[in-house]
Enzyme design. Structure first.
Site, PDB file in Angstrom:
ATOM      1  N   SER A 118      70.746  60.895 -51.865  1.00 54.84           N
ATOM      2  CA  SER A 118      72.030  61.363 -52.383  1.00 54.84           C
ATOM      3  C   SER A 118      71.910  61.789 -53.837  1.00 54.84           C
ATOM      4  O   SER A 118      72.832  62.385 -54.376  1.00 54.84           O
ATOM      5  CB  SER A 118      73.099  60.277 -52.236  1.00 54.84           C
ATOM      6  OG  SER A 118      72.621  59.055 -52.715  1.00 54.84           O
ATOM      7  N   HIS A 139      71.017  66.472 -46.946  1.00 54.92           N
ATOM      8  CA  HIS A 139      71.939  65.391 -47.322  1.00 54.92           C
ATOM      9  C   HIS A 139      73.144  65.393 -46.385  1.00 54.92           C
ATOM     10  O   HIS A 139      74.021  66.251 -46.482  1.00 54.92           O
ATOM     11  CB  HIS A 139      72.362  65.600 -48.785  1.00 54.92           C
ATOM     12  CG  HIS A 139      73.204  64.509 -49.350  1.00 54.92           C
ATOM     13  ND1 HIS A 139      74.058  64.700 -50.406  1.00 54.92           N
ATOM     14  CD2 HIS A 139      73.336  63.208 -49.001  1.00 54.92           C
ATOM     15  CE1 HIS A 139      74.666  63.567 -50.686  1.00 54.92           C
ATOM     16  NE2 HIS A 139      74.247  62.641 -49.844  1.00 54.92           N
ATOM     17  N   GLU A 151      74.392  69.087 -46.995  1.00 50.81           N
ATOM     18  CA  GLU A 151      74.040  69.695 -48.281  1.00 50.81           C
ATOM     19  C   GLU A 151      72.530  69.918 -48.238  1.00 50.81           C
ATOM     20  O   GLU A 151      71.755  68.957 -48.171  1.00 50.81           O
ATOM     21  CB  GLU A 151      74.447  68.728 -49.410  1.00 50.81           C
ATOM     22  CG  GLU A 151      74.410  69.342 -50.789  1.00 50.81           C
ATOM     23  CD  GLU A 151      74.857  68.346 -51.885  1.00 50.81           C
ATOM     24  OE1 GLU A 151      74.652  67.124 -51.735  1.00 50.81           O
ATOM     25  OE2 GLU A 151      75.382  68.819 -52.908  1.00 50.81           O
ATOM     26  N   ASN A 189      77.671  64.934 -55.093  1.00 54.73           N
ATOM     27  CA  ASN A 189      77.880  63.756 -55.933  1.00 54.73           C
ATOM     28  C   ASN A 189      78.159  64.084 -57.391  1.00 54.73           C
ATOM     29  O   ASN A 189      78.707  63.260 -58.121  1.00 54.73           O
ATOM     30  CB  ASN A 189      76.706  62.796 -55.787  1.00 54.73           C
ATOM     31  CG  ASN A 189      76.840  62.020 -54.491  1.00 54.73           C
ATOM     32  OD1 ASN A 189      77.931  61.579 -54.157  1.00 54.73           O
ATOM     33  ND2 ASN A 189      75.754  61.889 -53.754  1.00 54.73           N
TER      34      ASN A 189
HETATM   35  N1  CAA Z   1      80.498  57.803 -34.986  1.00 52.89           N
HETATM   36  C1  CAA Z   1      81.207  58.593 -34.165  1.00 52.89           C
HETATM   37  N2  CAA Z   1      82.526  58.845 -34.352  1.00 52.89           N
HETATM   38  C2  CAA Z   1      83.149  58.236 -35.381  1.00 52.89           C
HETATM   39  C3  CAA Z   1      82.467  57.377 -36.276  1.00 52.89           C
HETATM   40  C4  CAA Z   1      81.084  57.186 -36.049  1.00 52.89           C
HETATM   41  N3  CAA Z   1      80.339  56.423 -36.863  1.00 52.89           N
HETATM   42  N4  CAA Z   1      83.349  56.944 -37.215  1.00 52.89           N
HETATM   43  C5  CAA Z   1      84.539  57.503 -36.937  1.00 52.89           C
HETATM   44  N5  CAA Z   1      84.412  58.276 -35.820  1.00 52.89           N
HETATM   45  C6  CAA Z   1      85.436  59.150 -35.221  1.00 52.89           C
HETATM   46  C7  CAA Z   1      86.540  58.398 -34.525  1.00 52.89           C
HETATM   47  O1  CAA Z   1      86.196  58.118 -33.185  1.00 52.89           O
HETATM   48  C8  CAA Z   1      87.698  59.385 -34.614  1.00 52.89           C
HETATM   49  O2  CAA Z   1      87.547  60.424 -33.648  1.00 52.89           O
HETATM   50  P1  CAA Z   1      88.782  61.397 -33.199  1.00 52.89           P
HETATM   51  O3  CAA Z   1      89.143  62.231 -34.400  1.00 52.89           O
HETATM   52  O4  CAA Z   1      88.205  62.200 -32.089  1.00 52.89           O
HETATM   53  O5  CAA Z   1      89.881  60.470 -32.812  1.00 52.89           O
HETATM   54  C9  CAA Z   1      87.493  60.013 -35.973  1.00 52.89           C
HETATM   55  O6  CAA Z   1      86.115  59.820 -36.294  1.00 52.89           O
HETATM   56  C10 CAA Z   1      88.337  59.346 -37.019  1.00 52.89           C
HETATM   57  O7  CAA Z   1      88.051  57.946 -37.012  1.00 52.89           O
HETATM   58  P2  CAA Z   1      89.142  56.776 -36.980  1.00 52.89           P
HETATM   59  O8  CAA Z   1      90.333  57.214 -36.190  1.00 52.89           O
HETATM   60  O9  CAA Z   1      88.453  55.509 -36.594  1.00 52.89           O
HETATM   61  O10 CAA Z   1      89.496  56.539 -38.475  1.00 52.89           O
HETATM   62  P3  CAA Z   1      90.074  57.496 -39.558  1.00 52.89           P
HETATM   63  O11 CAA Z   1      90.984  58.536 -39.013  1.00 52.89           O
HETATM   64  O12 CAA Z   1      90.572  56.557 -40.569  1.00 52.89           O
HETATM   65  O13 CAA Z   1      88.786  58.254 -40.101  1.00 52.89           O
HETATM   66  C11 CAA Z   1      86.886  58.524 -41.470  1.00 52.89           C
HETATM   67  C12 CAA Z   1      87.666  57.584 -40.577  1.00 52.89           C
HETATM   68  C13 CAA Z   1      86.317  59.674 -40.618  1.00 52.89           C
HETATM   69  C14 CAA Z   1      85.740  57.703 -42.047  1.00 52.89           C
HETATM   70  C15 CAA Z   1      87.859  59.101 -42.557  1.00 52.89           C
HETATM   71  O14 CAA Z   1      88.500  58.048 -43.219  1.00 52.89           O
HETATM   72  C16 CAA Z   1      87.151  59.939 -43.593  1.00 52.89           C
HETATM   73  O15 CAA Z   1      86.880  61.109 -43.371  1.00 52.89           O
HETATM   74  N6  CAA Z   1      86.876  59.327 -44.775  1.00 52.89           N
HETATM   75  C17 CAA Z   1      86.159  59.988 -45.862  1.00 52.89           C
HETATM   76  C18 CAA Z   1      84.688  59.960 -45.560  1.00 52.89           C
HETATM   77  C19 CAA Z   1      83.878  60.610 -46.635  1.00 52.89           C
HETATM   78  O16 CAA Z   1      84.358  61.106 -47.648  1.00 52.89           O
HETATM   79  N7  CAA Z   1      82.553  60.597 -46.431  1.00 52.89           N
HETATM   80  C20 CAA Z   1      81.625  61.096 -47.398  1.00 52.89           C
HETATM   81  C21 CAA Z   1      81.145  59.964 -48.250  1.00 52.89           C
HETATM   82  S1  CAA Z   1      79.985  60.488 -49.440  1.00 52.89           S
HETATM   83  C22 CAA Z   1      78.524  60.460 -48.647  1.00 52.89           C
HETATM   84  O17 CAA Z   1      78.383  60.087 -47.504  1.00 52.89           O
HETATM   85  C23 CAA Z   1      77.354  60.952 -49.381  1.00 52.89           C
HETATM   86  C24 CAA Z   1      76.907  60.322 -50.624  1.00 52.89           C
HETATM   87  O18 CAA Z   1      75.890  60.774 -51.101  1.00 52.89           O
HETATM   88  C25 CAA Z   1      77.562  59.208 -51.314  1.00 52.89           C
END
Ligand code: CAA
Length: 296
Positions: A118, A139, A151, A189
Site C-alpha cells: 500500500s 494494489h 491501482e 493513500n
Molecule cells: N467477500 C465477498 N463479498 C463481500 C465481502 C467479502 N469479503 N465483504 C462484503 N461483501 C459484500 C456483501 O455480501 C454485500 O453484497 P451485496 O451488495 O450484493 O449485498 C456487499 O459486499 C456489502 O456488504 P454488507 O452488506 O455486508 O455491508 P456494507 O453495505 O456495510 O458494506 C463494505 C461493507 C463493502 C466494506 C462498505 O462498508 C465499504 O465499501 N466500505 C469502505 C471500504 C473501503 O474504503 N475500502 C478501501 C480501504 S483502503 C485499502 O484497502 C487500501 C489501503 O492501502 C489502505
C-alpha cells in the site's frame, strides 16, 4: 496467463486469491503458516458462499473457484511455473525485499512479480531483483471481492509490456485498473491517509466526537464508512505506517501523524483486528459502538 501465485494469506492475500480463482485462474496460495492457510481457505469459502447467497455468483462458480485453489508453505514449490506472482505479505520493507530476492531466483524468468504494497516503493522492491522491468504494483482494495479498483503502479523501470499485461489482467477480473507512477503513497493513500489523519486531528482537538465526525462524511459526502471507522477497518498500525512513508518521502510536515494515532498504536489499539480502536468490536453485535474512552 493462467497460473497465479499469491504470497501471504492474510486479509488481502486471501481476497486476491479468491478473485483470481473465481475468474478461472489456477491459484497457488502461499504462507509460512499451515494454520493461516487453513483459515484463509475457510474465509474464501465463506465469502464465496455469501456471493452465492446474494445471487452474484452460482454454486457452480463457487465449486470451480475452490477447485482452482491450492495451498503451499514453500515459496519455491508454491510458485512453480506461475506466470504472475502477487506478493501480499505483511507491510514490512525488509520482509518484502527478502521475498522479492528469493522469488526472483526461483520464479519462471518470464513471470511478472507484482506487489500489493500500500505504500512501499515499487522501484526499491524491483531493485533487489534481476528483472526490474517485470516488477509492478498491483494494489487491491479491501474487501477485494467487492472493491472495483486496482491501482497499478509503475516503478521507475517497469516496462510498457508489463504494465499492459497487468492492466488487461485486472480487467479480466472485472476490476477497473488505474495506472499511476511510483511516488510515496501512490494516489490512493496519498489522498486517503491525510483525510483519515485530519479526522483523527478533529477528534484530538475536540472539534467533534467519533460518531459526529464519521456521520459528517457518511451523510454529507456519501462515504460508505466514516474516516474513523475506515481507519479501524484498515488497521491503525497500517494507517500510521503509511503516514510515516508520506511524511518521510515528501519531508512535508502536513503529513505528520496525529499524536493520538501514535498513542493508540503504541497502546495496541489497532482497530478491528485488535478488537478496539475508535470503536469497540468485542460486543459481537454488528452495531457500531464508540470505544469507552471516546464516549461523550
Ligand atoms: N467477500 C465477498 N463479498 C463481500 C465481502 C467479502 N469479503 N465483504 C462484503 N461483501 C459484500 C456483501 O455480501 C454485500 O453484497 P451485496 O451488495 O450484493 O449485498 C456487499 O459486499 C456489502 O456488504 P454488507 O452488506 O455486508 O455491508 P456494507 O453495505 O456495510 O458494506 C463494505 C461493507 C463493502 C466494506 C462498505 O462498508 C465499504 O465499501 N466500505 C469502505 C471500504 C473501503 O474504503 N475500502 C478501501 C480501504 S483502503 C485499502 O484497502 C487500501 C489501503 O492501502 C489502505
Amino acid at each position: 496467463m493462467n497460473n497465479i501465485a499469491v504470497i501471504g494469506s492474510g486479509t488481502m492475500g486471501n481476497g486476491i486469491a479468491h478473485v483470481f480463482a473465481q475468474y478461472g485462474y489456477k491459484v497457488s496460495l502461499i504462507d509460512i503458516s499451515e494454520d493461516a492457510l487453513k483459515k484463509a481457505v475457510a474465509t474464501i469459502d465463506k465469502n464465496l458462499a455469501r456471493q452465492v447467497e446474494k445471487g452474484s455468483i452460482t454454486a457452480d462458480v463457487k465449486q470451480k473457484a475452490l477447485a482452482n485453489l491450492t495451498t503451499s508453505t514453500s515459496v519455491k514449490e508454491g510458485i512453480g511455473q506461475a506466470d504472475l506472482i502477487v506478493e501480499a505479505a505483511t507491510e514490512n520493507i525488509d520482509l518484502k525485499l527478502k521475498i522479492f530476492k528469493d522469488m526472483d531466483e526461483v520464479a519462471n524468468p518470464a513471470a511478472i512479480l507484482a506487489t500489493n504494497t500500500s505504500s512501499i516503493s515499487i522501484t526499491k522492491i524491483a531493485s533487489v531483483t534481476n528483472r526490474p522491468a517485470q516488477v509492478i504494483g498491483m494494489h487491491f482494495m479491501n474487501p477485494v471481492p467487492v472493491m472495483k479498483l486496482v491501482e497499478v503502479i509503475r516503478g521507475y523501470a517497469t516496462s510498457d509490456e508489463t504494465t499492459k499485461t497487468v492492466m488487461e489482467l485486472s480487467k479480466k477480473l472485472e476490476k477497473i485498473p488505474v495506472e499511476v507512477n511510483d511516488y510515496p503513497g501512490f494516489v490512493a493513500n496519498r489522498i486517503l491517509m491525510p483525510m483519515i489523519n485530519e479526522a483523527i486531528y478533529s477528534l484530538y482537538e475536540g472539534v467533534a466526537g467519533v460518531s459526529e465526525i464519521d456521520n459528517v462524511m457518511k451523510l454529507g459526502m456519501a462515504h460508505p464508512m466514516g474516516p474513523l471507522q475506515l481507519a479501524d477497518f484498515i488497521g491503525l498500525d497500517v494507517c500510521l505506517s503509511i503516514l510515516r512513508v508520506l511524511h518521510d518521502g515528501f519531508g512535508n510536515p502536513k503529513y505528520a501523524p496525529c499524536p493520538l494515532l501514535v498513542n493508540m498504536v503504541q497502546a495496541g489499539h489497532k482497530g478491528v483486528k485488535s478488537g478496539n480502536g475508535f470503536y469497540q468490536y468485542k460486543t459481537g453485535s454488528k452495531e457500531l459502538v464508540v470505544a469507552d474512552r471516546f464516549k461523550r
